[in-house]
Design an enzyme around this catalytic site. Structure first.
Site, mmCIF file in Angstrom:
data_model
loop_
_atom_site.group_PDB
_atom_site.id
_atom_site.type_symbol
_atom_site.label_atom_id
_atom_site.label_comp_id
_atom_site.label_asym_id
_atom_site.label_seq_id
_atom_site.Cartn_x
_atom_site.Cartn_y
_atom_site.Cartn_z
ATOM 1 N N ASP A 83 6.720 -1.657 -9.001
ATOM 2 C CA ASP A 83 6.441 -2.801 -8.334
ATOM 3 C C ASP A 83 5.211 -3.534 -8.835
ATOM 4 O OD1 ASP A 83 8.495 -1.807 -6.456
ATOM 5 O OD2 ASP A 83 6.958 -0.668 -5.388
ATOM 6 N N HIS A 127 13.922 -5.177 -9.165
ATOM 7 C CA HIS A 127 12.946 -6.010 -9.385
ATOM 8 C C HIS A 127 13.492 -7.315 -8.737
ATOM 9 C CE1 HIS A 127 11.735 -3.909 -12.877
ATOM 10 N NE2 HIS A 127 13.050 -3.712 -13.383
HETATM 11 P P1 GDP Z 1 9.073 -4.723 -10.309
HETATM 12 O O1 GDP Z 1 9.686 -3.627 -10.058
HETATM 13 O O2 GDP Z 1 7.987 -4.352 -11.336
HETATM 14 O O3 GDP Z 1 9.500 -5.744 -11.271
HETATM 15 O O4 GDP Z 1 8.366 -5.254 -9.076
HETATM 16 P P2 GDP Z 1 8.845 -6.062 -7.853
HETATM 17 O O5 GDP Z 1 10.012 -7.084 -8.069
HETATM 18 O O6 GDP Z 1 9.343 -4.874 -6.988
HETATM 19 O O7 GDP Z 1 7.508 -6.570 -7.020
HETATM 20 C C1 GDP Z 1 7.096 -7.696 -7.492
HETATM 21 C C2 GDP Z 1 7.095 -8.437 -6.359
HETATM 22 O O8 GDP Z 1 6.022 -9.420 -6.653
HETATM 23 C C3 GDP Z 1 8.190 -9.443 -6.356
HETATM 24 O O9 GDP Z 1 8.394 -10.019 -4.986
HETATM 25 C C4 GDP Z 1 7.862 -10.622 -7.410
HETATM 26 O O10 GDP Z 1 8.783 -12.106 -6.819
HETATM 27 C C5 GDP Z 1 6.347 -10.904 -7.007
HETATM 28 N N1 GDP Z 1 5.411 -11.233 -7.833
HETATM 29 C C6 GDP Z 1 5.439 -10.968 -9.376
HETATM 30 N N2 GDP Z 1 4.521 -11.400 -9.884
HETATM 31 C C7 GDP Z 1 3.770 -12.258 -9.008
HETATM 32 C C8 GDP Z 1 2.435 -12.919 -8.842
HETATM 33 O O11 GDP Z 1 1.947 -13.249 -10.040
HETATM 34 N N3 GDP Z 1 2.200 -13.341 -7.562
HETATM 35 C C9 GDP Z 1 3.010 -13.489 -6.311
HETATM 36 N N4 GDP Z 1 2.525 -13.811 -5.362
HETATM 37 N N5 GDP Z 1 4.245 -12.603 -6.535
HETATM 38 C C10 GDP Z 1 4.389 -12.078 -7.679
#
Ligand code: GDP
Length: 425
Positions: A12, A40
């Site tokens: 995440d 994701h």
């Molecule tokens: P992944 O599995 O590593 O892709 O991560 P996730 O999708 O589970 O979690 C990342 C969350 O953070 C998602 O809801 C993204 O839209 C959000 N996100 C990613 N980068 C950023 C950021 O720089 N700022 C904010 N506020 N949210 C982000």
């Protein structure tokens, strides 16, 4: 050129966003491990999507999305996911599925749930997507490859043989209904027809693509600390989350992976059980959880509230090292703008001694965090496009983390959107 985008923490970290962003300049994006157990979140012009099996590049017309042999392939799930995209107006993506990928069987999902039920309070916090039973069977050599769906006679015979064994466990260990081999065989024939248009000899395809100089991304799921070898065993996942495994799970030579982008989260979050040294609780945690990610830190697949904590330099440095990070992307930095002070865990105290090295599980459980506090920047940094425009305290936080990681932070993400990124030279 192959670049891997992998998590340096517990998952995440925002790998999906970074992959989606970098996919713009890529030809091929590959999932090489894991299954539909994590997800994701991607936000782009078409809307907000939760991807579980598909790689994050599926939204571009020019990319080919690949499910590599290392993935736990849930066929009906994959087809539903494709349909969910096209239903929302995303052009039908070009998808290839390795003929060597193994199939998530309906009984894997059941066994996962039954085992959690049997373990009761001692469970691992499984997402019940069938991942552990799937990989157990793969290495016990009783899994089913996609290619096997196309050989009916041997398939039927194997289904019968495997059911015999599964049914003994179902009856005597779990006291649950047996699997009917004929019904399972028919289900698999259905799977065959569903997956047929996508099946490909992926390693051969990638061999040609590499010779043609294509840009390839490997997209990791979860993060370093969930790796079965190098993570917090046994509170890990069942397939390797490391960039190195990308070579195996996609079928490319290891030396082709030139760039390893470790995605590092500006604070900590984790799901499932296991030691989590910089974890915070109560109102402090609720506040960060509520503000975190995009709309709060809750699991994409399960909806479970994530466990929250401060940035852990010990775990993240180890996470980058074990990934072999050539660069780091620091994400969700914008979330921290509300804090007066930012605690950063810079050491673990274990039995009265402070260490900066990430220990094995037994010692990890005894570790207490040693914090340094950095001043907060107390403002919203979303919308900022260049590093120099960030408040000094914010740059100080980034540079402190960079020094602790020992890896150059080349990208700072200050919002969930595709273009909310600050590049650093
Ligand atoms: P992944 O599995 O590593 O892709 O991560 P996730 O999708 O589970 O979690 C990342 C969350 O953070 C998602 O809801 C993204 O839209 C959000 N996100 C990613 N980068 C950023 C950021 O720089 N700022 C904010 N506020 N949210 C982000």
């Amino acid at each position: 050129m192959v670049r891997a985008i992998v998590g340096a923490n517990w998952g995440d970290e925002g790998k999906g966003k970074i992959t989606d962003m970098l996919a713009k300049e890529s030809d091929i994006i590959i999932r090489f491990q894991g299954g539909s157990n994590a997800g994701h979140t991607i936000i782009n012009n078409y809307g907000k999507f939760a991807l579980h099996l598909l790689p994050s590049g599926v939204f571009y017309g020019h990319t080919t999305s690949i499910i590599g042999n290392g993935v736990a392939l849930n066929i009906p799930y994959l087809l539903d996911e494709i349909k969910a995209l096209t239903d929302k107006g995303v052009p039908a993506p070009k998808i290839l599925v390795s003929d060597r990928a193994q199939i998530m069987m309906p009984y894997h999902v059941l066994f996962d749930a039954y085992e959690e039920e049997r373990l009761g309070g001692k469970s691992f916090g499984s997402t019940k997507s069938g991942i552990a039973p799937f990989y157990s069977d793969k290495y016990a050599k009783i899994g089913f490859q996609v290619s096997e769906l196309f050989h009916e006679d041997t398939l039927k015979e194997k289904v019968e043989r495997v059911c015999e064994m599964k049914n003994i466990l179902l009856e005597h260990l779990y006291h649950k209904p047996a699997v009917d081999p004929e019904e399972l065989f028919q289900t698999l024939l259905g799977y065959r027809d569903m997956i047929r248009p996508y099946v490909c000899d992926v390693s051969a395809y990638l061999y040609d693509a590499l010779r043609e100089g294509k840009n390839i991304l490997l997209e990791g799921q979860l993060g370093s600390l969930k790796d079965p070898d190098h993570g917090i065993y046994p509170m890990v996942t069942s397939s390797s989350t490391l960039a190195a495994y990308g070579a195996i799970g996609a079928g490319i030579p290891p030396y082709e992976i030139k760039n390893i982008t470790a995605v590092v989260k500006a604070y900590s979050s984790a799901v499932g059980a296991g030691a989590f040294v910089s974890e915070i609780f109560g109102d402090e945690a609720d506040e960060l959880r509520k503000r975190g990610g995009d709309g709060g830190e809750f699991g994409v697949t399960t909806g479970r509230p994530r466990r929250m904590g401060w940035f852990d330099a010990v775990a993240s440095r180890y996470g980058c090292r074990i990934q072999g990070a050539t660069e780091a992307a620091l994400t969700v930095l914008d979330v921290l703008g509300y804090l007066d002070e930012l605690p950063v865990c810079v050491g673990y105290e274990i039995d009265g001694k402070v260490t900066k090295d990430f220990p094995t599980t037994g010692d990890l459980e005894k570790a207490r965090p040693v914090y340094t506090r950095l001043p907060g920047w107390k403002c919203n940094i979303r919308g900022i496009k260049t590093y120099e425009e960030l408040p000094a305290e914010c740059r100080n936080y980034v540079e402190f983390i960079e020094k602790e990681l020992g890896v150059k932070i080349t990208m700072v993400s200050n919002g969930p959107g595709r273009d909310e990124i600050i590049y650093r030279k």
